[in-house]
Design an enzyme around this catalytic site. Sequence first.
Site, mmCIF file in Angstrom:
data_model
loop_
_atom_site.group_PDB
_atom_site.id
_atom_site.type_symbol
_atom_site.label_atom_id
_atom_site.label_comp_id
_atom_site.label_asym_id
_atom_site.label_seq_id
_atom_site.Cartn_x
_atom_site.Cartn_y
_atom_site.Cartn_z
ATOM 1 N N ASN A 79 0.826 14.839 16.345
ATOM 2 C CA ASN A 79 1.454 13.839 15.448
ATOM 3 C C ASN A 79 1.409 14.123 13.996
ATOM 4 O OD1 ASN A 79 -1.096 13.319 16.138
ATOM 5 N ND2 ASN A 79 -1.168 11.630 14.859
ATOM 6 N N GLN A 130 3.849 11.713 21.679
ATOM 7 C CA GLN A 130 4.970 12.327 20.463
ATOM 8 C C GLN A 130 5.790 13.005 21.251
ATOM 9 O OE1 GLN A 130 5.426 11.124 17.851
ATOM 10 N NE2 GLN A 130 3.475 10.059 17.176
ATOM 11 N N SER A 133 3.345 5.767 24.937
ATOM 12 C CA SER A 133 3.632 4.584 24.026
ATOM 13 C C SER A 133 5.268 4.236 24.005
ATOM 14 C CB SER A 133 2.790 5.049 22.564
ATOM 15 O OG SER A 133 3.121 3.487 22.030
ATOM 16 N N ALA A 134 5.402 2.762 23.987
ATOM 17 C CA ALA A 134 6.828 2.519 23.956
ATOM 18 C C ALA A 134 7.581 2.583 22.594
ATOM 19 C CB ALA A 134 6.971 0.842 24.577
ATOM 20 N N HIS A 135 6.478 1.957 21.483
ATOM 21 C CA HIS A 135 7.050 2.090 20.238
ATOM 22 C C HIS A 135 7.384 3.071 19.483
ATOM 23 C CE1 HIS A 135 3.444 2.774 17.531
ATOM 24 N NE2 HIS A 135 2.997 2.520 18.596
ATOM 25 N N THR A 158 -3.759 -11.172 32.294
ATOM 26 C CA THR A 158 -2.287 -11.476 32.498
ATOM 27 C C THR A 158 -1.310 -10.054 32.263
ATOM 28 O OG1 THR A 158 -3.087 -13.894 32.585
ATOM 29 C CG2 THR A 158 -0.508 -13.174 32.512
ATOM 30 N N CYS A 191 -2.558 6.369 11.018
ATOM 31 C CA CYS A 191 -3.712 5.762 11.400
ATOM 32 C C CYS A 191 -4.785 5.962 10.557
ATOM 33 C CB CYS A 191 -4.123 5.995 12.887
ATOM 34 S SG CYS A 191 -2.875 5.484 13.914
HETATM 35 C C1 PLP Z 1 -0.406 11.459 19.475
HETATM 36 C C2 PLP Z 1 -0.553 9.782 19.617
HETATM 37 N N1 PLP Z 1 -1.516 9.264 20.411
HETATM 38 C C3 PLP Z 1 -1.525 7.831 20.464
HETATM 39 C C4 PLP Z 1 -1.011 7.013 19.624
HETATM 40 C C5 PLP Z 1 -1.282 5.809 19.639
HETATM 41 O O1 PLP Z 1 -0.155 4.875 20.201
HETATM 42 P P1 PLP Z 1 -0.276 3.477 20.233
HETATM 43 O O2 PLP Z 1 0.207 2.874 19.016
HETATM 44 O O3 PLP Z 1 0.817 3.087 21.290
HETATM 45 O O4 PLP Z 1 -1.629 3.032 20.811
HETATM 46 C C6 PLP Z 1 -0.115 7.543 18.702
HETATM 47 C C7 PLP Z 1 0.714 6.762 17.442
HETATM 48 O O5 PLP Z 1 0.029 6.240 16.527
HETATM 49 C C8 PLP Z 1 -0.155 9.220 18.512
HETATM 50 O O6 PLP Z 1 0.967 9.627 17.669
#
Ligand code: PLP
Lengths: 367, 399
Positions: free
Chosen positions: A150, A178, A196-198, A234, A317
């Site tokens: 990422n 990614q 991940s959806a977002h 839930t 992050c």
């Molecule tokens: C490689 C990777 N793994 C995991 C995540 C975490 O995903 P989520 O925000 O759905 O927890 C991210 C993004 O922050 C990511 O780039």
Amino acid sequence: MASNIYLDNVSTTKVDDEVLATYTKLLNDYYNSDALYDGGVTVFRHQEHSRKLIADMLGVKSNEIIFTSGASEANNFVIKGLSLMHPKGHIITSYYEHSSVIEALKQVERTLGIDVTYIKPQSDGTIDPMDVKRALRDDTFLVTIMKVNNEIGTINDLKAIRDALGGHKALFHSDMTQALGKIKIDLSDVDMASFSAHKIHGVKGSGFMYKKAHIKIEPLISAGQQEFHLRGGTSNSPANIVLAKTLRLALEKVDDKRIDEYHDYLINGLKAIKGVVINSNDKGIKSLINISTPIKTEPMINALNLKGIMVSGKSTCGSKENEPSRTLEAMHIDSDHALRISFDLNNTKEDLAYFLECLKEIIEKYE
Amino acid sequence: MNDIKYDYILCRFGELTTKGKNRKDFIDRLFQNIKKRLKDYPLLSYEKQHDAIIIHLNGIDHDTVCDKLKTVYGLSNYSGAIRCARDLDDVKAKALVLIKKHPYKTFKVNARRQDKSYPLNSDMINREIAGHILRNSDVKVDVHHPDIMLYVIVKNDRIYLMDEKIQAAGGYPVGINGKTLVMMSGGIDSPVAASMMMKRGMKVECLHFASMPYTSKQALDKVLDLVKILTDFQDEIKVHIIPFTDLQVKIYEHTDTSYAITILRRMMYRIADEVCRRRHIKMIANGESLGQVASQTPESLSVIGGVSENLIIRPLACLDKIEIIDMAKKIGTYETSILPFEDCCTIFAPKDPVTKPHADKCEYYESKFDWAPYIKECVDKMETIVIKNGDTRLEEDLF
Ligand SMILES: Cc1ncc(COP(=O)(O)O)c(C=O)c1O
């Protein structure tokens, strides 16, 4: 002044209009998917249909898709769920995994006596399958290597890693967050994966784990019968239901040639700016370009922000922490000056042109 | 040219041993069924011949179409076919690509001239093509057990080159032999029984007994989901749902518990008969099989089925459970069948059912209440749902 030019799509993405409309509608169906009356049954059926469609799109079985709150949870689930079953065992990972992998690993090192081997990337940013093979031990129970990094976007060859593992009993997991929607993915290379959806124009707090049906794992969230008794609580049904549509729309766009065009356009533009070094190479996804500039990362982000352009430095992050990026460090890139540009189909060529223009101006002004 | 795209799929017929009108009916019905099965692909076009149906792919993916064809009864086998010019050089070049596409080690060419005016005879064509392949690849000829048999068919305006025959579902086209009413519980057996009837060319309508509130909405949904899977074999299926609770309660009131299941099943057949009468159906099928327990003993089957005036077919009668499960997996109903919901026979299940019931004892219990109006009421209040292929029974636009 142009504004709101979003070039941080690796960090998160704009929710797709159709996804948003469906999701908003679904929020009204508040019934518990485990309830026995009609309302609950309908929500349950929609959720299970979504699961089946997702499984079909990825060429796996319905009972191999486990909805989670995102990729971080899926990564934690894999690492802690398996570590609980193999205390004192051994895990192999890469040096540049997402924080949800690295921190979960540190936790099981600390609490369950797990021993972790961190593989450094090669100079091109990829993990050498032979390094993974060499790190294998009798007590290795998990190998977890991300598909796409990422921070600089390098793509790892999971098939080659799988082959290098040979017949070793260790499970092979990959954080494919990614990769999804950006490149073709093949789940037959791995035993487990996180999504991940977002990151694919879906809603936040939504994602899933792929796990081959026969693999046993301890739950991370112990509670009721949801998700095959593996993930209690839930169900987040509106998010789980809309995830099928989110994924379908994302996969339909995987081969869009505009991304290649944007990539080439940006690369050429960046090369023409004095002082810019391109850290990404041709081993990576096209929609992410990591560069270094003569200006330090934070002032650069601020300067671009003033112009309405949104980019980030190292992984979002860790953006508020002072540690250097593990990825960039491993690749001997100075993370103090790095910038991550990640575009997608919501961007236009004009956005990119404007970005290049501003970048040049800022460098010339502040260098 | 290193990849090859099929231009056609050549479909061969199943149990087509009959002649004359029957043959024509068979082909017409199969033709309709194939078109229905492929209705999502309007770009396909079709050619009906006396010994085959040719699907012109017109760019549609060959594998996608073959996948759909797997559930068409009446099809014996099919092959992907490539259209060549009426020119052996073209055939040779394409044959070579086709051979190299597969990991085959041995082959045989099997040419047939439908147009006898073609200058080379079959043997000569075989030798020409085989020679070309031998000279340009490592594949060897094996005339007895080739890995791949390349079919070449010479027509008056084109030559077909055809891949291996792929086994299809076989049987008769659905609908050619009339209608059957299939008693459909939510279990493993009845969907398999339904598919076997379809394979014999029967068009099925389903009959389901619902005992609300003792059975749930989910139990009914499960039955409808099973029927939905069966629409891969028959494009549209009617499901008749009988509200069975009132009659069921009456039965338990008036019979000894050991006879309750026997009487219950006799009533089911009577209801099925009434439905048959109204729907002009003359045959009933279900998933009953011969076994040792309760309603499965020969005595039970005889006493229960004895009340019906229709022909009763029990396609699973002589199959083992394992065989039935294998078939359920093959038609895709197994996973849904094993979802745990109560059906009308598992609720109130007595602990001590008779294994060798007597007809006169049944008649004795049945004389204790006037059941005929209940039968009529069940059928009067019957609800019919039509399930169509591709219909998910869900809010489609969510996905
Ligand atoms: C490689 C990777 N793994 C995991 C995540 C975490 O995903 P989520 O925000 O759905 O927890 C991210 C993004 O922050 C990511 O780039």
